[in-house]
Motif scaffolding. Structure first.
Motif, PDB file in Angstrom:
ATOM      1  N   SER A 138       0.831  -1.194   0.000  1.00 44.08           N
ATOM      2  CA  SER A 138       0.000   0.000   0.000  1.00 44.08           C
ATOM      3  C   SER A 138       0.866   1.245   0.000  1.00 44.08           C
ATOM      4  O   SER A 138       2.029   1.215   0.312  1.00 44.08           O
ATOM      5  CB  SER A 138      -0.928   0.002   1.206  1.00 44.08           C
ATOM      6  OG  SER A 138      -0.182   0.103   2.393  1.00 44.08           O
ATOM      7  N   SER A 166      -3.277   5.003  -1.884  1.00 44.88           N
ATOM      8  CA  SER A 166      -4.115   3.904  -2.353  1.00 44.88           C
ATOM      9  C   SER A 166      -4.632   3.090  -1.178  1.00 44.88           C
ATOM     10  O   SER A 166      -4.001   3.005  -0.136  1.00 44.88           O
ATOM     11  CB  SER A 166      -3.340   3.005  -3.315  1.00 44.88           C
ATOM     12  OG  SER A 166      -2.320   2.319  -2.624  1.00 44.88           O
ATOM     13  N   HIS A 167      -5.786   2.497  -1.365  1.00 41.22           N
ATOM     14  CA  HIS A 167      -6.380   1.639  -0.358  1.00 41.22           C
ATOM     15  C   HIS A 167      -6.222   0.197  -0.832  1.00 41.22           C
ATOM     16  O   HIS A 167      -6.542  -0.127  -1.965  1.00 41.22           O
ATOM     17  CB  HIS A 167      -7.866   1.980  -0.187  1.00 41.22           C
ATOM     18  CG  HIS A 167      -8.535   1.096   0.809  1.00 41.22           C
ATOM     19  ND1 HIS A 167      -9.120  -0.084   0.459  1.00 41.22           N
ATOM     20  CD2 HIS A 167      -8.663   1.208   2.144  1.00 41.22           C
ATOM     21  CE1 HIS A 167      -9.608  -0.668   1.541  1.00 41.22           C
ATOM     22  NE2 HIS A 167      -9.347   0.109   2.568  1.00 41.22           N
ATOM     23  N   THR A 168      -5.703  -0.687   0.036  1.00 39.08           N
ATOM     24  CA  THR A 168      -5.515  -2.085  -0.338  1.00 39.08           C
ATOM     25  C   THR A 168      -6.266  -2.981   0.620  1.00 39.08           C
ATOM     26  O   THR A 168      -6.437  -2.655   1.791  1.00 39.08           O
ATOM     27  CB  THR A 168      -4.028  -2.479  -0.308  1.00 39.08           C
ATOM     28  OG1 THR A 168      -3.539  -2.324   1.021  1.00 39.08           O
ATOM     29  CG2 THR A 168      -3.211  -1.631  -1.257  1.00 39.08           C
ATOM     30  N   VAL A 182      -6.610  -3.018  -4.941  1.00 41.83           N
ATOM     31  CA  VAL A 182      -5.928  -1.730  -4.829  1.00 41.83           C
ATOM     32  C   VAL A 182      -6.729  -0.730  -5.642  1.00 41.83           C
ATOM     33  O   VAL A 182      -6.924  -0.913  -6.850  1.00 41.83           O
ATOM     34  CB  VAL A 182      -4.475  -1.809  -5.353  1.00 41.83           C
ATOM     35  CG1 VAL A 182      -3.800  -0.451  -5.255  1.00 41.83           C
ATOM     36  CG2 VAL A 182      -3.685  -2.866  -4.612  1.00 41.83           C
ATOM     37  N   ASP A 183      -7.193   0.296  -4.976  1.00 39.00           N
ATOM     38  CA  ASP A 183      -7.974   1.341  -5.644  1.00 39.00           C
ATOM     39  C   ASP A 183      -9.114   0.763  -6.473  1.00 39.00           C
ATOM     40  O   ASP A 183      -9.350   1.159  -7.617  1.00 39.00           O
ATOM     41  CB  ASP A 183      -7.069   2.222  -6.514  1.00 39.00           C
ATOM     42  CG  ASP A 183      -6.087   3.025  -5.683  1.00 39.00           C
ATOM     43  OD1 ASP A 183      -6.399   3.337  -4.522  1.00 39.00           O
ATOM     44  OD2 ASP A 183      -4.999   3.343  -6.197  1.00 39.00           O
TER      45      ASP A 183
END
Length: 180
Positions: free
Chosen positions: A2, A6-8, A66-67
């Protein structure tokens, strides 16, 4: 896995046919393929993976999102399964670009949780070659203990030790488990 922007997230789901090409990219060479899929022939092909599905149970992938984009990053199944008695985790494999980041631990915990929670098995086993130190350390961390040792010969003619490891449902710490 991450970055600040970004969000993972890791999750697991049943294997889909569209996932198989990604799994074929996990072994980097013939030696690694032997450790991940001992009966397969280099290079791993979708047909070889599909051929195992008739004799394996609960083929499972781990995905990394991711995203908002999902990527298959891990795979495992039960190589053997005796309803009400035991199962053996097989084909534990992780995308080589993402190893040592917790994916294998998430994957193995998922398979253990499922064996004890959904299938109500009293024990679970797996096999691991002696040369795979990171995996052996992970399995020990998860409470798996060696119960047998077999001698095998690699396709390139060298003897190798294959550990059988076991964890019982009574020994599994449900507090450390994840949803399967």
């Amino acid at each position: 896995m991450s970055s600040a922007t970004s969000h993972t997230a890791l999750s697991n789901r049943p294997l889909a046919d569209a996932d198989i090409p990604a799994i074929c990219g996990f072994p980097r060479n013939a030696e690694e393929l032997y450790f991940l899929f001992p009966r397969a022939v280099w290079p791993l092909t979708p047909d070889q993976v599909r051929a195992t599905l008739g004799v394996r149970r609960d083929p499972t992938v781990v995905t990394l999102t991711v995203d908002g984009r999902e990527r298959v990053v891990g795979y495992a199944n039960y190589a053997t399964f005796e309803d009400g008695f035991t199962a053996s985790i097989g084909n534990v494999s992780v995308d080589p670009t993402l190893r040592r980041r917790g994916i294998a631990e998430y994957l193995v915990r998922t398979m253990i949780d499922r064996a004890f929670g959904r299938h109500h098995l009293p024990e679970l086993t797996l096999y691991c070659f002696n040369t795979n130190t990171p995996a052996l350390l992970l399995y020990a961390k998860l409470g798996m203990v060696p119960v047998a040792l077999e001698t095998r010969v690699t396709p390139w003619g060298e003897p190798i030790a294959l550990f059988k490891l076991r964890v019982g449902r009574a020994d599994w710490n449900a507090d450390s488990s994840i949803a399967a």
